[in-house]
Write an enzyme that holds these catalytic residues in place. Structure first.
Site, PDB file in Angstrom:
ATOM      1  N   LYS A  95      24.964  34.259  83.061  1.00  0.00           N
ATOM      2  CA  LYS A  95      24.159  33.438  82.430  1.00  0.00           C
ATOM      3  C   LYS A  95      24.722  32.161  81.624  1.00  0.00           C
ATOM      4  O   LYS A  95      25.543  32.739  80.661  1.00  0.00           O
ATOM      5  CB  LYS A  95      23.234  34.163  81.612  1.00  0.00           C
ATOM      6  CG  LYS A  95      21.784  33.146  80.759  1.00  0.00           C
ATOM      7  CD  LYS A  95      21.143  33.634  79.923  1.00  0.00           C
ATOM      8  CE  LYS A  95      20.478  32.601  79.050  1.00  0.00           C
ATOM      9  NZ  LYS A  95      19.848  33.382  78.120  1.00  0.00           N
TER      10      LYS A  95
ATOM     11  N   GLY B 207      15.159  31.506  69.295  1.00  0.00           N
ATOM     12  CA  GLY B 207      14.643  32.108  68.001  1.00  0.00           C
ATOM     13  C   GLY B 207      13.435  31.534  67.237  1.00  0.00           C
ATOM     14  O   GLY B 207      13.181  32.250  66.319  1.00  0.00           O
TER      15      GLY B 207
ATOM     16  N   ALA C  22      13.736  31.456  76.246  1.00  0.00           N
ATOM     17  CA  ALA C  22      13.806  31.055  74.767  1.00  0.00           C
ATOM     18  C   ALA C  22      12.474  30.374  74.259  1.00  0.00           C
ATOM     19  O   ALA C  22      11.924  29.849  75.131  1.00  0.00           O
ATOM     20  CB  ALA C  22      14.964  30.114  74.597  1.00  0.00           C
ATOM     21  N   GLY C  23      12.124  30.900  73.235  1.00  0.00           N
ATOM     22  CA  GLY C  23      11.091  30.285  72.712  1.00  0.00           C
ATOM     23  C   GLY C  23       9.769  31.303  72.583  1.00  0.00           C
ATOM     24  O   GLY C  23       8.928  31.143  71.812  1.00  0.00           O
TER      25      GLY C  23
ATOM     26  N   ALA D 182      14.429  37.963  74.122  1.00  0.00           N
ATOM     27  CA  ALA D 182      15.347  39.143  73.351  1.00  0.00           C
ATOM     28  C   ALA D 182      14.755  39.301  71.891  1.00  0.00           C
ATOM     29  O   ALA D 182      14.051  40.241  71.746  1.00  0.00           O
ATOM     30  CB  ALA D 182      16.663  38.497  73.351  1.00  0.00           C
ATOM     31  N   THR D 183      15.013  38.268  71.251  1.00  0.00           N
ATOM     32  CA  THR D 183      14.498  38.599  69.842  1.00  0.00           C
ATOM     33  C   THR D 183      13.077  38.659  69.607  1.00  0.00           C
ATOM     34  O   THR D 183      12.472  39.184  68.680  1.00  0.00           O
ATOM     35  CB  THR D 183      14.878  37.217  68.988  1.00  0.00           C
ATOM     36  OG1 THR D 183      14.261  36.150  69.424  1.00  0.00           O
ATOM     37  CG2 THR D 183      16.502  36.987  68.584  1.00  0.00           C
TER      38      THR D 183
END
EC number: 2.8.1.10
Lengths: 260, 260, 260, 260
Positions: free
Chosen positions: D101, D162, D188-189, D210-211
């Protein structure tokens, strides 16, 4: 009431009395275009070189010159940095201006800018003494890069050209503005007055539009609308808006002594 | 350029030169309020009776009267139709006007209007000879009902009072406008200039706001912003905006003969 | 993985294993409807009495009963409290249930609920021993009033019936949920799976939909989509989402010792 | 009910049973991470090489391997194409995989990808035999360019890393999907389940996050939420949603013969 004379836009050392930049694309004819330009109050207009023949009587050039409006030639229709530089050189020679609105389009389907060719073209043009107004996507990274390689203004899109979808990603526009050291001009995507006001509230220094006026049902009236909208948004951005609140707040005390 | 003199707002047979109605709530003092009222260009202002003592020298009443601004007393702080009618009667007597902005609030937490008490109060006040400006939620059914029982203007909220969240449900506002036979005034929730422009573009006849100006960091500048914003939105709503398109559209032909 | 058996929906003392309530309106035929009901996993379905003949073999009634799905008769097509009460009485007699989804529509153009008739009908039905599931607009004041006069569930719309516009005013839905003492069911306006997930994330206890499934190109697949979506939104609402941030946050430390 | 086994995700010739790709960043500890990975149902996880020591007992590597989850090493923390290539080479050697990635970040403030370095790095890595999963901004032009220089998947962001802001520009994501010949993974986001469902409805082939899981208050529950959300969105995208309508549409005929 003089709303903006105390707050001029300065780009590349030139002072402009209006923060509305109006393009000429999409106009069905020259007469209506002149009226719309006047109604908009703009002091800067973009012109595609290919549609522009300074030698013809009654041409767009004569009209714009007669109105005292500064010309910003663009490189519409260019797909590579090389093409854009060539077009800019021709425009500089014909119009005797170092200013150029740099458009390098990736494909005819989306008409979106090609960031890689764009950065390269900005570098090349800057080295050749041009003042580059770079039409770009709304990516904060690309915007900063364009400034680093010499753009005198970065011009992120609100939405693809001609869509009238407004500002699809206000978050990105705010981010671009917060990191910019040169004027930021919202370019492309504007559909109606509130879009232009929002652009200014997000911190843009000016708004550029063309078809939103030239293809409106009543271009002159729409030009007046945008003239007010840009002033409205600029003033609001300076006036310090109230914070957004999740819960209601009484404008007057509900009990006890009145607050006036 | 005279933008609105050819397009006055007529409510209840009275002609107003500005489509911005400015309330007085939330102002920290009288001096700044007067300046903001002037800067807004408003010709109609709302005043809460309880904060309003016509007999006091230098009162809000004297200021507004001195500015030649028409007064629209409101029933702020009323929770029942009965309270609202009583307050309206007192206002009529004190201020010698049949006009009343009817507010009947459901609770202090949300400050949202109570539609059931509101309809009842509108009926009662209309029967007593009042011209009712009904502050309501954004429900198209309630708006129509208020008109049916005699309101001379319906005033849907964009968002709860004092939140500055703008217009939370543009779809409802458009629906209210499309079915209304009396003026529709967007009231409450306005935070900044683009909100007001949008309200007008949705078809509202006017915008009413107070704290968005009185609690801005620079109330006079924000008042000027809203003055422009309302004109911008009104002109845009009349000018016939370009349609929204999903795909890009070149503003100039990419090939062949130029279109100018 | 058993996602919802530990988190049943309880309305009016009845426990339901699924938080998706599926209506039967809009279905082109009975066979496809049965498959879609099964795929949705619903344990409660709404049925319009007028389309419902319990005596006919192979009727909707038989199908739903055969599937073990509880029936919630609605008062679709009623325009007054009186009509709604009459329809509810007929449904109770025919179906031997006290439950009724109360619909009182203001007009055929918008199909929006009439809040005034709605509150009246809720009072009347509650007094007659019905358990009222009140289909309402998204006004927090009306929602609370309905609960106060006895509704066992309040069912605010996301958008007008059949529009598929999703949740036009999430702020109102959150406000309704935060003040409700009875289950809140998002009803009407759902177009696709993410709308249903959002409804649950806003705190709704369940989602009711019909045409989003019955008129999808592949109703069975869409029913499965919604089954997952409601679980997704419910779990997310319980799991405590990360806060929204204006600026980026690295998921891993950019320097020094790794965080794992 | 087998929802996705008949609809696997194929990237670079490898078949994955889940369309949710879960990163490991942001996890406070290894134990909770394993539980969340299991609950997510993911079959592919990203790991930052710098946080990754295959030789340590009980390492992240062992855990992921023990769970039978394929590893996608990323180049987090790289700011140039050169750095990214070096990091990818190290990862290939350590983990014996050609997959990478590719992250090339422009600055630590925004953590946004640098499109110019990204395109260059993709070309270089492809020439070296890597299968490049390119994390990019949401620009359709850059996405296409990445595919042209060899990316096996393009991974546009919904919002900066994030932030949990969801998908800021759905229009761009749809445009990317409509023109892509390789899988599109929203990366992301993502903040909550409805964001992931929306990504799939816009046509993305998978979602990476992820987060949103690792920093949720209850990571395991949130992982389950996303597992359902991705299935919901995928099914909905295939099922053919009802069109959006501006006006209401009765789900059942208001008059005459019932439609069932």
């Amino acid at each position: 009431m003089q709303d903006t004379t105390d707050d001029p836009l300065i780009i590349d050392g030139v002072t402009l009395g209006s923060r509305l930049i109006m393009g000429t694309g999409g106009a069905p004819g020259l007469d209506g275009l002149a009226d719309a330009l006047i109604a908009s109050g703009t002091e800067l207009t973009t012109v595609a070189l290919r549609r522009y023949d300074p030698t013809t009587a009654g041409s767009l050039f004569e009209i714009v010159e007669g109105l005292g409006i500064r010309v910003l030639p663009n490189t519409a229709g260019c797909f590579t940095a090389r093409d854009a530089v060539l077009t800019a050189e021709l425009a500089r020679e014909a119009l005797e201006t170092n200013w150029v609105k740099l458009e390098v389009i990736a494909d005819e389907e989306t008409l979106l800018p090609d960031p890689i060719e764009l950065v390269e073209a900005t570098e090349m043009l800057t080295a050749r003494g041009f003042s580059v107004f770079a039409y770009t996507n709304d990516d904060p990274v690309v915007a900063r890069r364009l400034e680093q390689v010499g753009a005198v203004a970065v011009m992120p899109l609100g939405a693809p050209i001609g869509t009238g979808l407004g500002i699809l990603n206000p978050h990105n526009i705010e981010l671009i503005v917060s990191r910019a050291g040169v004027p930021v001009v919202l370019d492309a995507g504007i559909g109606t007055a509130s879009d232009a006001a929002l652009a200014m509230e997000l911190g843009c220094d000016a708004v550029l539009l063309a078809t939103a006026v030239t293809r409106a049902q009543d271009p002159v009236r729409m030009a007046r609308a945008f003239s007010h909208a840009v002033k409205a948004g600029r003033l609001a951005s300076q006036a310090g808006r109230i914070p957004r609140r999740e819960l209601a707040l009484a404008s007057s005390s509900m009990e006890g002594r009145p607050d006036l």
